[in-house]
Structure formats: C-alpha cells, structure tokens
Design a protein around this motif. Sequence first.
Motif, mmCIF file in Angstrom:
data_model
loop_
_atom_site.group_PDB
_atom_site.id
_atom_site.type_symbol
_atom_site.label_atom_id
_atom_site.label_comp_id
_atom_site.label_asym_id
_atom_site.label_seq_id
_atom_site.Cartn_x
_atom_site.Cartn_y
_atom_site.Cartn_z
ATOM 1 N N ALA A 163 66.512 76.828 78.179
ATOM 2 C CA ALA A 163 67.286 76.551 76.962
ATOM 3 C C ALA A 163 68.777 76.570 77.253
ATOM 4 N N TYR A 164 69.226 77.481 78.080
ATOM 5 C CA TYR A 164 70.637 77.540 78.455
ATOM 6 C C TYR A 164 71.051 76.278 79.205
ATOM 7 N N ARG A 165 70.226 75.875 80.177
ATOM 8 C CA ARG A 165 70.547 74.679 80.974
ATOM 9 C C ARG A 165 70.557 73.428 80.094
ATOM 10 N N VAL A 166 69.629 73.327 79.155
ATOM 11 C CA VAL A 166 69.617 72.192 78.227
ATOM 12 C C VAL A 166 70.888 72.215 77.383
ATOM 13 N N GLY A 167 71.301 73.394 76.927
ATOM 14 C CA GLY A 167 72.534 73.502 76.156
ATOM 15 C C GLY A 167 73.748 73.054 76.941
ATOM 16 N N VAL A 168 73.832 73.437 78.197
ATOM 17 C CA VAL A 168 74.935 73.000 79.064
ATOM 18 C C VAL A 168 74.891 71.482 79.236
ATOM 19 N N TRP A 169 73.687 70.954 79.420
ATOM 20 C CA TRP A 169 73.545 69.515 79.599
ATOM 21 C C TRP A 169 73.956 68.764 78.335
ATOM 22 N N VAL A 170 73.596 69.273 77.166
ATOM 23 C CA VAL A 170 73.893 68.600 75.897
ATOM 24 C C VAL A 170 75.400 68.560 75.642
ATOM 25 N N ILE A 171 76.102 69.666 75.912
ATOM 26 C CA ILE A 171 77.535 69.664 75.628
ATOM 27 C C ILE A 171 78.356 68.998 76.733
ATOM 28 N N GLY A 172 77.698 68.688 77.833
ATOM 29 C CA GLY A 172 78.365 67.943 78.906
ATOM 30 C C GLY A 172 79.002 68.840 79.859
#
Length: 91
Positions: free
Chosen positions: A82-91
């Motif tokens: 979930a953290y990695r997806v969040g980083v990916w989403v915000i760029g």
Amino acid sequence: MRRRFVISAGVVFTVTGIAKVLSALGSVKILTDDDPILGFQLGHLLLAAGILELTVAGICFFGISRQLSTIVVAWLATNLLAYRVGVWVIG
C-alpha cells in the motif's frame, strides 16, 4: 510448507530490517527530508520500518503459532504494498 514460507519471510525481513536500521543511522542529507506519504523524516521512518521488520522476523522465528506468523507477514506485506502504491500514485 507453511513453515518454510514463514522461515524464508523471517530471513528476508531480518536482512531488510538490518539494512534499514543501518541506513537510518547514516548521516546523508536525504534522511532529514520528509516522506511524501506519511510526513515523517525519512531517517525516522527507516528506523521505525526496520524495527518493525525485525519484530516481524522475530515472530516468524520464535512465534508460538505458524498461523499468527503468516498473518503478521501478510499484514506487513500488505502495508508495504500500500505504501509503494501510494508513492507510485503521487509520482
């Protein structure tokens, strides 16, 4: 089969936990920057994540229940994802 999974997860979390704790103790400037997701300093976040991973590794190696160990590994892996997806989403 589940015992092998729990032990291998414990080994992985031990290695990555030690690496994170050692990295957090460094003196590079980036460790003072704020994390884009949680807002903590990266050094503090690395230290907390490393301690958490070492705790999960301890549960994997010395836990009284394989089921609990599996659940804890799944919980931590889900949070890391979930953290990695969040980083990916915000760029």
